[in-house]
Design a protein around this motif. Structure first.
Motif, PDB file in Angstrom:
ATOM      1  N   GLN A 667     -20.357 -17.762   0.677  1.00  0.00           N
ATOM      2  CA  GLN A 667     -19.856 -17.370  -0.465  1.00  0.00           C
ATOM      3  C   GLN A 667     -20.889 -17.544  -1.674  1.00  0.00           C
ATOM      4  O   GLN A 667     -21.043 -16.951  -2.748  1.00  0.00           O
ATOM      5  CB  GLN A 667     -18.634 -18.354  -0.693  1.00  0.00           C
ATOM      6  CG  GLN A 667     -17.432 -17.546  -0.427  1.00  0.00           C
ATOM      7  CD  GLN A 667     -15.947 -18.563  -0.662  1.00  0.00           C
ATOM      8  OE1 GLN A 667     -16.088 -19.552  -0.561  1.00  0.00           O
ATOM      9  NE2 GLN A 667     -15.266 -17.715  -1.270  1.00  0.00           N
ATOM     10  N   SER A 668     -21.648 -18.599  -1.448  1.00  0.00           N
ATOM     11  CA  SER A 668     -22.628 -19.234  -2.504  1.00  0.00           C
ATOM     12  C   SER A 668     -23.675 -18.207  -2.499  1.00  0.00           C
ATOM     13  O   SER A 668     -24.394 -17.763  -3.541  1.00  0.00           O
ATOM     14  CB  SER A 668     -23.055 -20.663  -2.669  1.00  0.00           C
ATOM     15  OG  SER A 668     -23.506 -20.784  -1.335  1.00  0.00           O
ATOM     16  N   MET A 669     -24.198 -17.705  -1.479  1.00  0.00           N
ATOM     17  CA  MET A 669     -25.020 -16.609  -1.186  1.00  0.00           C
ATOM     18  C   MET A 669     -24.924 -15.411  -1.889  1.00  0.00           C
ATOM     19  O   MET A 669     -25.740 -14.650  -2.336  1.00  0.00           O
ATOM     20  CB  MET A 669     -25.599 -16.412   0.443  1.00  0.00           C
ATOM     21  CG  MET A 669     -26.551 -17.624   0.962  1.00  0.00           C
ATOM     22  SD  MET A 669     -26.652 -17.431   2.686  1.00  0.00           S
ATOM     23  CE  MET A 669     -27.328 -15.908   2.891  1.00  0.00           C
ATOM     24  N   TYR A 670     -23.616 -14.894  -1.522  1.00  0.00           N
ATOM     25  CA  TYR A 670     -23.229 -13.700  -2.310  1.00  0.00           C
ATOM     26  C   TYR A 670     -22.361 -13.520  -3.345  1.00  0.00           C
ATOM     27  O   TYR A 670     -21.518 -12.600  -3.656  1.00  0.00           O
ATOM     28  CB  TYR A 670     -22.549 -12.640  -0.950  1.00  0.00           C
ATOM     29  CG  TYR A 670     -23.466 -12.780   0.246  1.00  0.00           C
ATOM     30  CD1 TYR A 670     -24.464 -11.567   0.095  1.00  0.00           C
ATOM     31  CD2 TYR A 670     -23.313 -13.188   1.250  1.00  0.00           C
ATOM     32  CE1 TYR A 670     -25.216 -11.450   1.236  1.00  0.00           C
ATOM     33  CE2 TYR A 670     -24.108 -13.194   2.504  1.00  0.00           C
ATOM     34  CZ  TYR A 670     -25.309 -12.159   2.397  1.00  0.00           C
ATOM     35  OH  TYR A 670     -25.871 -12.048   3.378  1.00  0.00           O
ATOM     36  N   GLU A 671     -22.449 -14.706  -4.097  1.00  0.00           N
ATOM     37  CA  GLU A 671     -21.726 -14.899  -5.278  1.00  0.00           C
ATOM     38  C   GLU A 671     -21.953 -13.684  -6.195  1.00  0.00           C
ATOM     39  O   GLU A 671     -20.951 -13.295  -6.894  1.00  0.00           O
ATOM     40  CB  GLU A 671     -22.353 -16.253  -5.956  1.00  0.00           C
ATOM     41  CG  GLU A 671     -21.052 -16.837  -6.864  1.00  0.00           C
ATOM     42  CD  GLU A 671     -21.576 -18.108  -7.397  1.00  0.00           C
ATOM     43  OE1 GLU A 671     -20.753 -18.972  -7.879  1.00  0.00           O
ATOM     44  OE2 GLU A 671     -22.777 -18.598  -7.217  1.00  0.00           O
ATOM     45  N   ASN A 672     -23.035 -13.144  -6.520  1.00  0.00           N
ATOM     46  CA  ASN A 672     -23.274 -12.221  -7.432  1.00  0.00           C
ATOM     47  C   ASN A 672     -23.615 -10.759  -6.705  1.00  0.00           C
ATOM     48  O   ASN A 672     -24.263  -9.916  -7.558  1.00  0.00           O
ATOM     49  CB  ASN A 672     -24.538 -12.410  -8.261  1.00  0.00           C
ATOM     50  CG  ASN A 672     -24.460 -14.005  -8.957  1.00  0.00           C
ATOM     51  OD1 ASN A 672     -23.181 -14.168  -9.538  1.00  0.00           O
ATOM     52  ND2 ASN A 672     -25.218 -14.911  -8.919  1.00  0.00           N
ATOM     53  N   SER A 673     -23.173 -10.970  -5.503  1.00  0.00           N
ATOM     54  CA  SER A 673     -23.393  -9.419  -4.895  1.00  0.00           C
ATOM     55  C   SER A 673     -22.393  -8.495  -5.374  1.00  0.00           C
ATOM     56  O   SER A 673     -21.245  -8.638  -5.781  1.00  0.00           O
ATOM     57  CB  SER A 673     -23.090  -9.850  -3.124  1.00  0.00           C
ATOM     58  OG  SER A 673     -23.032  -8.601  -2.773  1.00  0.00           O
ATOM     59  N   SER A 674     -23.036  -7.065  -5.266  1.00  0.00           N
ATOM     60  CA  SER A 674     -22.265  -6.052  -5.810  1.00  0.00           C
ATOM     61  C   SER A 674     -21.202  -5.441  -4.572  1.00  0.00           C
ATOM     62  O   SER A 674     -20.441  -4.899  -4.916  1.00  0.00           O
ATOM     63  CB  SER A 674     -23.212  -4.901  -6.195  1.00  0.00           C
ATOM     64  OG  SER A 674     -24.108  -4.362  -5.251  1.00  0.00           O
ATOM     65  N   ASP A 675     -21.571  -6.002  -3.279  1.00  0.00           N
ATOM     66  CA  ASP A 675     -20.651  -5.507  -2.484  1.00  0.00           C
ATOM     67  C   ASP A 675     -19.285  -6.350  -2.517  1.00  0.00           C
ATOM     68  O   ASP A 675     -19.040  -7.464  -2.088  1.00  0.00           O
ATOM     69  CB  ASP A 675     -21.201  -6.132  -1.175  1.00  0.00           C
ATOM     70  CG  ASP A 675     -20.593  -5.495   0.126  1.00  0.00           C
ATOM     71  OD1 ASP A 675     -19.411  -5.011  -0.060  1.00  0.00           O
ATOM     72  OD2 ASP A 675     -21.010  -5.685   1.213  1.00  0.00           O
ATOM     73  N   GLU A 683     -13.636 -14.396  -0.027  1.00  0.00           N
ATOM     74  CA  GLU A 683     -12.605 -14.937  -0.559  1.00  0.00           C
ATOM     75  C   GLU A 683     -11.124 -15.420   0.328  1.00  0.00           C
ATOM     76  O   GLU A 683     -10.809 -16.350   0.144  1.00  0.00           O
ATOM     77  CB  GLU A 683     -12.190 -14.165  -1.548  1.00  0.00           C
ATOM     78  CG  GLU A 683     -11.075 -14.952  -2.688  1.00  0.00           C
ATOM     79  CD  GLU A 683     -11.583 -16.405  -3.430  1.00  0.00           C
ATOM     80  OE1 GLU A 683     -10.569 -17.043  -3.620  1.00  0.00           O
ATOM     81  OE2 GLU A 683     -12.804 -16.544  -3.588  1.00  0.00           O
ATOM     82  N   ARG A 684     -11.026 -14.369   0.978  1.00  0.00           N
ATOM     83  CA  ARG A 684      -9.616 -14.183   1.817  1.00  0.00           C
ATOM     84  C   ARG A 684     -10.109 -15.476   2.787  1.00  0.00           C
ATOM     85  O   ARG A 684      -9.000 -16.166   3.236  1.00  0.00           O
ATOM     86  CB  ARG A 684      -9.309 -12.809   2.469  1.00  0.00           C
ATOM     87  CG  ARG A 684      -8.721 -11.950   1.374  1.00  0.00           C
ATOM     88  CD  ARG A 684      -7.470 -11.341   1.773  1.00  0.00           C
ATOM     89  NE  ARG A 684      -6.952 -10.564   0.918  1.00  0.00           N
ATOM     90  CZ  ARG A 684      -7.267  -9.001   0.630  1.00  0.00           C
ATOM     91  NH1 ARG A 684      -8.065  -8.353   1.518  1.00  0.00           N
ATOM     92  NH2 ARG A 684      -6.791  -8.518  -0.192  1.00  0.00           N
ATOM     93  N   ILE A 685     -11.236 -15.054   3.507  1.00  0.00           N
ATOM     94  CA  ILE A 685     -11.428 -16.098   4.514  1.00  0.00           C
ATOM     95  C   ILE A 685     -11.161 -17.584   3.992  1.00  0.00           C
ATOM     96  O   ILE A 685     -10.710 -18.462   4.808  1.00  0.00           O
ATOM     97  CB  ILE A 685     -12.725 -15.946   5.203  1.00  0.00           C
ATOM     98  CG1 ILE A 685     -13.048 -14.628   5.857  1.00  0.00           C
ATOM     99  CG2 ILE A 685     -13.057 -16.956   6.022  1.00  0.00           C
ATOM    100  CD1 ILE A 685     -14.533 -14.209   6.296  1.00  0.00           C
ATOM    101  N   HIS A 686     -11.848 -17.700   2.743  1.00  0.00           N
ATOM    102  CA  HIS A 686     -11.655 -19.184   2.183  1.00  0.00           C
ATOM    103  C   HIS A 686     -10.172 -19.849   2.251  1.00  0.00           C
ATOM    104  O   HIS A 686      -9.902 -20.709   2.435  1.00  0.00           O
ATOM    105  CB  HIS A 686     -12.167 -19.050   0.843  1.00  0.00           C
ATOM    106  CG  HIS A 686     -12.080 -20.394   0.084  1.00  0.00           C
ATOM    107  ND1 HIS A 686     -12.965 -21.607   0.712  1.00  0.00           N
ATOM    108  CD2 HIS A 686     -11.431 -20.783  -0.737  1.00  0.00           C
ATOM    109  CE1 HIS A 686     -12.338 -22.525  -0.021  1.00  0.00           C
ATOM    110  NE2 HIS A 686     -11.641 -22.266  -0.952  1.00  0.00           N
ATOM    111  N   VAL A 687      -9.396 -18.787   1.515  1.00  0.00           N
ATOM    112  CA  VAL A 687      -7.907 -18.964   1.520  1.00  0.00           C
ATOM    113  C   VAL A 687      -7.275 -19.232   2.953  1.00  0.00           C
ATOM    114  O   VAL A 687      -6.538 -20.475   2.839  1.00  0.00           O
ATOM    115  CB  VAL A 687      -7.070 -17.975   0.723  1.00  0.00           C
ATOM    116  CG1 VAL A 687      -5.799 -18.131   0.771  1.00  0.00           C
ATOM    117  CG2 VAL A 687      -7.637 -17.712  -0.887  1.00  0.00           C
ATOM    118  N   GLN A 688      -7.527 -18.532   3.784  1.00  0.00           N
ATOM    119  CA  GLN A 688      -6.885 -18.655   5.184  1.00  0.00           C
ATOM    120  C   GLN A 688      -7.560 -19.980   5.626  1.00  0.00           C
ATOM    121  O   GLN A 688      -6.551 -20.744   6.357  1.00  0.00           O
ATOM    122  CB  GLN A 688      -7.268 -17.378   5.927  1.00  0.00           C
ATOM    123  CG  GLN A 688      -6.806 -16.217   5.601  1.00  0.00           C
ATOM    124  CD  GLN A 688      -5.147 -16.441   5.427  1.00  0.00           C
ATOM    125  OE1 GLN A 688      -4.415 -17.154   6.252  1.00  0.00           O
ATOM    126  NE2 GLN A 688      -4.402 -15.664   4.439  1.00  0.00           N
TER     127      GLN A 688
END
Ligand code: ADP
Length: 864
Positions: A667-675, A683-688
């Motif tokens: 999450q921190s690596m792709y924080e600003n990713s456009s993907d 985000e979903r993985i985190h919630v689960q």
């Protein structure tokens, strides 16, 4: 030598006499001359041989002289009677004398020196003294009064005459003479006597006592006595002479006389009897003071017969008295009761008894009679009658059955309505009849035995629920009666009747029989069930186990009843079992408890026991009915489940933690990713993962609760701040719900902040889970005096009343059509309620299906 000896004799003032030479020539000095008397031997015998001078005593003195001459030494004689011739006759003379040898120049015994003293006077004196003493003693001994002489300071009895020995002391001479008076009569020690003796002995004063009471040999004597000191020549006191005159009889007689007199006086005074005498010829009367008193006059009054007659109550005077008077003249006896009117107009009742006396011609001459005021007797008799009547009324109207049976034939003397109803008889049938003759329907022999037992032993007898057959309502009925038989005892202490008290208890007995019957039926049923069934009385004493219990435990009735059942409960559960059971008995709430029962072979199996109270129509608990169901298999499955959960959650926790770590890195690596797909997926993985973590933490908690390993770190904290934090956290995860917080002020709590946060998360998550999207969830906190109360309210599906208790149990989930769609394990509320319990708080729910639920918990307020 002779010369010297003669010299001594001549000059001595002491009477001396000498016999000298072979012929024993007599020689004596002047001092000796008086002993020879007037016209006696002097001077005739001077120079005369001894044998010629003393022919009258030659036989007495010759041997003594020879003794001295032979050299055997001097002789000595005291108060010796040596009668000599003097004053013209032979006189009895007493001498104290000594013969001693006299020697010549050659030291040869040639003479006898007599030194002597005539003692006749003193001997005479002594003799006459002892004679007078003898006489005196004789006098004492034969005196008609008692005499004793007590000698010495210790008062030894020296002499006691017949009178004192026999009449007063009642002792033999040998028992007393020479003994101390207080040793012989120790009983005198405590009386006044020793004191008197002392007074006489020490002060020398005589003492006289009259009618002196004395206790001798346990009999009381009255003595007139005199104590006289006995003086010696030198004035000292050597003893006491006691003269005592026994006057006991006189005193007793005097006493008797005076007491007889007194008795007469008292009885006359006490008896309220007036005496009167009527002279029938002159109509004059004589009477005593008492008569005046009864008639209401003072003693100075002179009454005439006319006045007396006038004081008799007018109607009595005309009736009773006139008749009694004419009867008296015929029969000689005068007896009646009448009323008198006193001058102050009060009325008294008097009883008169008299006799007619006749003259020589057999004409009535006078009547002498007594008169007694019986007003008081009358009042008492009336009172007695009244109390007897009252008793009778009491018996007759009593609600219990009472009968009085008189005499050994048991005649019915009194019987009340209730008893007649009980017996099915009329008063006419029973009253004054022997009870055993009337009550023919009874077993007469038995009934007689029972009554006789009470009558002849005087002991009461009671019988409870006594079955009797009675003839009632035209048929023979079997009834039950509580009977009490008490002997009636008269003033002489003899039994003269029996009082029977009875209460019919037929209805109660029959009702009880019915209960017993239904109980028997219930037992029959219960005994055929494989499940354990038991019942207990309202105090919680187990009175019944069905057969299955005995079969399972292998125990006997007497081993399990009366509390013995606790023995087959597993020791680990016994204490809580008793607490739980007592709690139900106290509160009347259903009893539910899980415990292990020991089987006959020693193995334990889990049972779920339930008991409910049975209440009567007044809602009073009558007994408890309980069942125990074998849940051992379910229990075992549960344990396996617990074991699995605890294993699984432990095993899952480690990989999950590392997954969580990796996701955070990504999450921190792709924080600003456009993907966008990547970012959203992470985000979903985190919630689960959060959800999974919570589930695993919950599962760990459950196994901790089971093993007692749930620990708390308590501190004081602000509840409202905690609530705000939880709300903020959950708002991020559940943006579709509106969480509203209402509170008043600061609320301090002392407890494990994290665990209480866990409860809040559970409640709010449930509220979200069980309510539609966009619903309002209101979190509310407030406090009262003691507690803070937090509630979470939703507008969701709600919970049916039947489940509202159960959802706090482990793994409990409400099963229904719609609930199936909500995922969950049914452990969140269980953990929450355990945490609350450990904080001494409460958790509960208010809910209505379709409208929503409101979960509450309360905790003690922390006072800063
Ligand atoms: P889970 O929710 O995981 O099943 P819980 O112990 O939290 O387990 O809840 C037990 C049961 O209580 C749930 O299965 C649900 O049926 C009921 N329940 C709990 N909270 C609510 C609520 N807010 N509204 C309706 N039912 C609820």
């Amino acid at each position: 030598s002779l010369r010297t000896t003669l010299d001594i004799i001549l000059h001595s003032r002491f009477p001396m006499f000498l016999w000298w030479g072979t012929n024993l020539i007599c020689f004596y000095n002047d001092a000796y001359r008086p002993s020879l008397g007037e016209k006696g031997k002097h001077p005739r015998i001077l120079g005369m041989p001894a044998k010629d001078a003393w022919p009258e005593i030659w036989d007495i003195i010759k041997p003594q002289i020879d003794q001295v001459l032979s050299g055997a030494g001097a002789t000595w004689n005291e108060e010796m009677l040596v009668p000599i011739f003097r004053n013209g006759k032979i006189e009895d003379v007493y001498w104290t004398y000594s013969y001693s040898p006299v020697t010549n120049e050659k030291e040869e015994i040639t003479g006898v020196l007599v030194t002597c003293m005539e003692e006749t006077k003193s001997v005479d004196l002594k003799r006459s003294l002892s004679e007078s003493e003898k006489k005196f003693k004789n006098l004492l001994m034969n005196s008609p009064v008692g005499v004793t002489i007590l000698r010495g300071a210790d008062l030894k009895i020296e002499l006691a005459n017949e009178v004192i020995l026999k009449k007063i002391w009642q002792k033999e001479k040998e028992e007393v003479i020479g003994k101390k008076v207080l040793d012989v009569f120790p009983e005198l020690t405590n009386q006044k006597f020793p004191e008197l003796l002392k007074k006489v002995f020490v002060k020398g004063q005589p003492v006289k006592e009259f009618e002196f009471p004395m206790l001798i040999n346990n009999s009381k004597f009255y003595l007139d006595f005199e104590l006289d000191p006995l003086f010696e020549n030198d004035g000292s006191i050597s003893g006491i002479m006691v003269t005592a005159n026994d006057i006991t009889e006189k005193v007793e007689a005097k006493k008797k006389a005076s007491s007889a007199e007194e008795m007469l006086r008292l009885s006359v005074e006490a008896s309220e009897i007036a005496i009167g005498e009527i002279d029938l010829k002159t109509d004059s009367i004589k009477y005593n003071d008492k008569l005046l008193e009864i008639f209401g006059h003072d003693v100075s009054k002179k009454l005439t017969l006319h006045e007396i007659r006038n004081q008799i109550y007018p109607s009595d005077r005309r009736g009773i008295v006139t008749k009694a008077f004419s009867d008296a003249l015929l029969t000689g006896n005068y007896k009646f009761e009448t009323r008198l009117v006193k001058p102050d107009n009060t009325i008294v009742r008097v009883q008169t008894i008299g006799k007619v006396f006749y003259d020589e011609k057999r004409n009535p001459a006078k009547i002498i009679g007594t008169l007694r005021d019986i007003t008081r007797d009358e009042i008492n008799r009336y009172a007695l009658e009244r109390s007897e009547r009252r008793l009778r009324n009491l018996i007759l109207n009593a609600p219990v059955s009472i009968g009085i049976l008189n005499g050994p034939d048991y005649i019915v003397e009194i019987i009340n309505e209730s008893a007649l109803r009980l017996m099915g008889k009329t008063k006419e049938q029973m009253l004054n009849k022997p009870v055993l003759e009337v009550m023919t329907e009874l077993d007469i022999e038995k009934a007689k035995l029972l009554l006789d037992n009470v009558y002849y032993s005087g002991k009461p007898f009671s019988a409870a629920e006594f079955p009797v057959k009675l003839n009632r309502n035209g048929k023979l009925e079997k009834v039950y009666v509580n009977f009490e038989y008490d002997p009636l005892i008269n003033s002489h202490g003899e039994v003269n009747g029996i009082i029977v008290v009875g209460t019919e208890v037929t209805e109660q007995v029959l009702a009880r029989h019915k209960v017993e019957e239904s109980e028997a039926r219930f037992r029959l049923l219960a005994d055929s069930m494989p499940q354990f069934v038991w019942s207990a009385d309202k105090e919680g004493n187990i009175k019944y186990f069905n057969q299955a219990v005995y079969d399972y435990t292998g125990l006997l009735h007497k081993q399990v009843l009366n509390g013995g059942w606790i023995e087959f409960i597993h020791p680990d559960e016994r204490k809580r079992n008793i607490i739980k059971w007592n709690e139900s008995i106290r509160t009347g709430k259903d009893y539910i408890f899980e415990h292990r029962f020991r089987r006959y072979d020693g193995a334990y199996r889990w049972q779920l026991s339930r008991a409910i109270p049975l209440r009567d129509e007044h809602d009073k608990i009558q007994q408890w009915i309980g069942t125990s169901t074998d849940i051992n298999d379910i229990k075992e499955q549960e344990q396996q489940k617990d074991f699995f959960i605890s294993m699984a959650s432990h095993e899952l926790k480690t990989p999950l933690t590392s997954i969580k770590g990796y996701v955070q890195i990504l999450q921190s690596m792709y924080e600003n990713s456009s993907d966008e797909v990547l970012v959203k997926s992470l985000e979903r993985i985190h919630v689960q993962i959060e959800k999974l973590t919570k589930l695993i933490v919950d599962m760990l908690d459950v196994s901790k609760i089971r093993t007692g390993g749930l620990t708390f770190h308590k501190q004081s904290f602000e509840m409202n701040i905690l609530i705000k934090e939880v709300i903020e956290e959950l708002e991020i995860i559940h943006p579709d719900y509106k969480l509203i917080f209402k509170n008043d002020g600061d609320l301090s709590v002392y407890g494990d902040r994290e665990r209480i946060g866990q409860i809040l998360i559970n409640l709010v998550t449930n509220a979200i889970k069980y309510s539609p999207k966009n619903g309002n969830i209101i979190i509310h906190s407030e406090s009262n005096q003691k507690n803070i109360v937090v509630s979470v309210k939703d507008e969701g599906i709600g919970i049916d009343k039947n489940y509202q208790q159960k959802i706090f149990e482990r793994f409990y989930r409400v099963e229904g059509k719609s609930e199936k769609t909500f995922p969950g394990f049914g452990i969140g509320l269980f953990i929450s309620s355990e945490i609350i319990k450990r904080h001494k708080g409460k958790i509960w729910v208010e809910s209505e299906p379709g409208k929503g639920s409101r979960f509450y918990f309360s905790l003690p307020l922390y006072k800063k």
